[in-house]
Design an enzyme around this catalytic site. Structure first.
Site, PDB file in Angstrom:
ATOM      1  N   SER A  11      10.153  -0.613  -7.975  1.00  0.00           N
ATOM      2  CA  SER A  11       9.531   0.711  -7.853  1.00  0.00           C
ATOM      3  C   SER A  11      10.273   1.519  -6.797  1.00  0.00           C
ATOM      4  O   SER A  11      10.436   1.048  -5.663  1.00  0.00           O
ATOM      5  CB  SER A  11       8.078   0.580  -7.403  1.00  0.00           C
ATOM      6  OG  SER A  11       7.357  -0.216  -8.301  1.00  0.00           O
ATOM      7  N   GLU A  39       9.400   4.233  -1.700  1.00  0.00           N
ATOM      8  CA  GLU A  39       9.025   2.913  -1.192  1.00  0.00           C
ATOM      9  C   GLU A  39      10.264   2.260  -0.576  1.00  0.00           C
ATOM     10  O   GLU A  39      10.177   1.377   0.268  1.00  0.00           O
ATOM     11  CB  GLU A  39       8.519   2.088  -2.384  1.00  0.00           C
ATOM     12  CG  GLU A  39       7.882   0.789  -2.033  1.00  0.00           C
ATOM     13  CD  GLU A  39       7.717  -0.120  -3.237  1.00  0.00           C
ATOM     14  OE1 GLU A  39       6.595  -0.214  -3.736  1.00  0.00           O
ATOM     15  OE2 GLU A  39       8.687  -0.745  -3.661  1.00  0.00           O
ATOM     16  N   ARG A  48       1.400  -1.370   0.483  1.00  0.00           N
ATOM     17  CA  ARG A  48       2.837  -1.311   0.785  1.00  0.00           C
ATOM     18  C   ARG A  48       3.071  -0.833   2.227  1.00  0.00           C
ATOM     19  O   ARG A  48       3.967  -0.029   2.495  1.00  0.00           O
ATOM     20  CB  ARG A  48       3.552  -0.349  -0.180  1.00  0.00           C
ATOM     21  CG  ARG A  48       3.623  -0.812  -1.600  1.00  0.00           C
ATOM     22  CD  ARG A  48       4.448  -2.097  -1.727  1.00  0.00           C
ATOM     23  NE  ARG A  48       4.749  -2.373  -3.118  1.00  0.00           N
ATOM     24  CZ  ARG A  48       3.930  -2.956  -3.969  1.00  0.00           C
ATOM     25  NH1 ARG A  48       2.740  -3.367  -3.570  1.00  0.00           N
ATOM     26  NH2 ARG A  48       4.289  -3.167  -5.222  1.00  0.00           N
TER      27      ARG A  48
END
Ligand code: EPU
Length: 336
Positions: A236, A332, A161
């Site tokens: 998420s 995130e 990520r």
């Protein structure tokens, strides 16, 4: 067309109701460059699908909505096709287009919300595949020079990520096109991820095709992840934390069930969803915000939750997880 005082509720998947002082949708590199010269858009926030952005306060700057479209095969050989995709293309639309054209490589990434231009920024990933596995290059406008530049896979410095666009080039470029190398035939499908394998087995699918894998991924995601069109969320909310093996071993003494996945040498990844569930936040709701009852990692806006309430709730989760496990959860999602 530049618009004033635009309500962003439908442009962010949390459905947070804030107004942008200035708003413009761009559909070409040329119009993107000319908008970036406009003082109202000097430090503009760029929105793709708005599926990874949480507005806490109304933005003080202009918003650029990326609408550059187009998917085309620009080069092919016996095994592969190089596909050029506009940053404004919906990611899942691209996955379906690839399947229709018998191109594989991104079937595991079905139903990831958002647009193609945002995919390299956080190196989107799911079910054992990451964007970097099929990425060839991207082109972007450099916001300082207003010139077009291209980066290949190495230059993008992809990680979990993560990429150069979240570090050295953070907010310094706007991605306009992405090129992916997809496979025409003989692609080895990635079905090793537990849930996919057992679902395909239960369907009696012995020799799965890319279509079957996509069908399995879509089924799994639809069962446990809420659809942002129905319930405000950004997938998420936190990254899965990476900790040292030494720390993991110590934690295992106290929490023998703690799951982990391999990471780089000497480190492992802990599912944030597990930590949050253990901390008692799965399905917990405060007013109109909370963690989803099917997946503890998904922060949800049940209706009129504000950005401030969402962030405050996420901080409660962070604090409890830190107190219990000594692990810091990093969002995130971009919090503005
Ligand atoms: N788990 C719980 N409670 C829950 C849900 C999960 O304890 O409520 C534990 C279980 O041990 C489970 C583990 O967490 O085995 C992992 O869960 P899951 O397979 O759902 O994956 P994840 O680590 O939570 C990551 C990505 C997702 C991606 C899935 C599938 C991150 C931050 N998230 O989630 O990506 O779809 O893997 O590969 O890496 C996203 O980024 O928005 C996203 C949805």
């Amino acid at each position: 067309m530049i618009q004033k005082d635009v309500l962003l509720t439908s442009f962010n998947s949390f459905g947070v109701a804030v107004k942008a002082p200035w708003f413009v949708a761009v559909d070409s590199e040329k119009s993107l460059i000319s908008i970036l010269k406009d003082s109202r858009f000097e430090n503009a926030w760029v929105l793709g699908g708005g599926t990874n952005t949480l507005f806490v306060d109304p933005p003080k700057r202009g918003i650029i909505k990326m609408n550059i479209s187009g998917i085309e095969i620009v080069e092919e050989d016996a095994q592969t096709a190089l596909v050029k995709v506009g940053a404004g293309v919906d990611w899942h639309h691209l996955v379906l287009w690839a399947l229709e054209h018998n191109l594989s490589g991104i079937e595991n990434l079905a139903l990831i919300p958002g647009q193609v231009g945002a995919a390299p920024i956080q190196n989107i990933g799911a079910y054992g595949v990451e964007l970097k596995d099929v990425f060839h290059s991207c082109r972007f406008v450099n916001r300082d020079s207003l010139e077009l530049e291209s980066y290949d896979t190495d230059q993008c410095q992809f990680g979990y990520r993560d990429s150069v666009f979240k570090n050295a080039l953070k907010n310094k470029v706007v991605i306009s096109y992405v090129w992916l190398r997809l496979v025409k035939n003989g692609h080895s499908l990635k079905t090793g991820y537990g849930a996919i394998e057992s679902l395909l087995d239960s369907w009696g699918c012995k020799n799965p095709s890319a279509h079957d894998v996509a069908r399995a991924v879509i089924h799994i995601r639809q069962t446990k992840l809420p659809d942002p069109k129905e319930l405000g969320n950004a997938g998420s909310f936190f990254k899965n934390p990476i900790i040292s093996i030494d720390m993991y071993k110590k934690l295992l003494d106290v929490h023998p069930d703690m799951p982990s996945y391999p990471a780089s040498e000497g480190f492992c990844k802990i599912p944030a969803a597990w930590l949050i569930e253990q901390a008692g936040f799965k399905g917990k709701r405060l007013g109109d915000v909370g963690m989803h009852d099917q997946h503890a990692l998904v922060l949800v806006n049940y209706g009129s939750g504000t950005g401030k309430e969402l962030v405050a709730f996420s901080q409660k989760v962070q604090k409890k997880v830190l107190d219990l496990f000594g692990i810091h959860l990093t969002p995130e999602v971009n919090i503005l």
